[in-house]
Design a protein around this motif. Structure first.
Motif, short mmCIF file in Angstrom:
data_model
loop_
_atom_site.label_atom_id
_atom_site.label_comp_id
_atom_site.label_asym_id
_atom_site.label_seq_id
_atom_site.Cartn_x
_atom_site.Cartn_y
_atom_site.Cartn_z
N VAL A 10 -10.67 -6.20 -3.67
CA VAL A 10 -9.50 -6.52 -2.85
C VAL A 10 -9.88 -7.59 -1.84
CG1 VAL A 10 -8.47 -4.23 -3.10
CG2 VAL A 10 -9.99 -4.66 -1.20
N LYS A 11 -8.89 -8.33 -1.41
CA LYS A 11 -9.09 -9.33 -0.36
C LYS A 11 -9.14 -8.63 0.99
CE LYS A 11 -6.52 -12.88 -2.81
NZ LYS A 11 -5.31 -13.70 -2.82
N GLY A 12 -9.96 -9.14 1.88
CA GLY A 12 -10.05 -8.57 3.22
C GLY A 12 -8.73 -8.56 3.94
N SER A 13 -7.90 -9.56 3.68
CA SER A 13 -6.60 -9.64 4.35
C SER A 13 -5.64 -8.54 3.87
CB SER A 13 -5.97 -11.02 4.12
OG SER A 13 -5.80 -11.26 2.74
N ILE A 18 -3.81 -1.38 2.63
CA ILE A 18 -4.48 -0.32 1.87
C ILE A 18 -4.86 0.83 2.78
CG2 ILE A 18 -6.54 0.22 0.51
CD1 ILE A 18 -6.34 -2.71 -0.55
N VAL A 19 -5.43 0.52 3.93
CA VAL A 19 -5.83 1.56 4.88
C VAL A 19 -4.62 2.33 5.39
CG1 VAL A 19 -6.84 1.94 7.17
CG2 VAL A 19 -7.97 0.42 5.56
N VAL A 31 -3.45 0.30 -3.86
CA VAL A 31 -4.72 -0.29 -4.31
C VAL A 31 -4.49 -1.10 -5.58
CG1 VAL A 31 -7.01 0.20 -5.23
CG2 VAL A 31 -6.20 1.43 -3.21
N HIS A 32 -3.73 -0.58 -6.52
CA HIS A 32 -3.45 -1.31 -7.75
C HIS A 32 -2.57 -2.54 -7.51
CE1 HIS A 32 -5.53 1.17 -10.60
NE2 HIS A 32 -5.06 2.24 -9.98
N GLN A 33 -1.73 -2.48 -6.49
CA GLN A 33 -0.87 -3.62 -6.16
C GLN A 33 -1.71 -4.79 -5.64
OE1 GLN A 33 2.08 -2.76 -3.17
NE2 GLN A 33 2.66 -4.89 -2.94
#
Length: 49
Positions: A10-13, A18-19, A31-33
């Motif tokens: 995943v990208k940090g941005s 996600i969190v 997460v899948h998105q």
């Protein structure tokens, strides 16, 4: 006992989204998105280059 894991990059941005979904019914969907699943190039079984 055995375990099953999935690895997504995943990208940090995208981490805040996600969190914020962690612990909810939407967590896996989010997460899948935003994530990209690792394909066959990853040898699993502890193999990491």
């Amino acid at each position: 006992m055995s375990s099953v894991a999935s690895l997504c990059i995943v990208k940090g941005s995208d981490l805040p989204a996600i969190v914020s979904a962690a612990g909810s019914a939407r967590a896996g969907e989010v997460v899948h998105q935003f994530g990209e699943e690792i394909g066959e190039e990853y040898g699993w079984s502890g193999y990491v280059c």
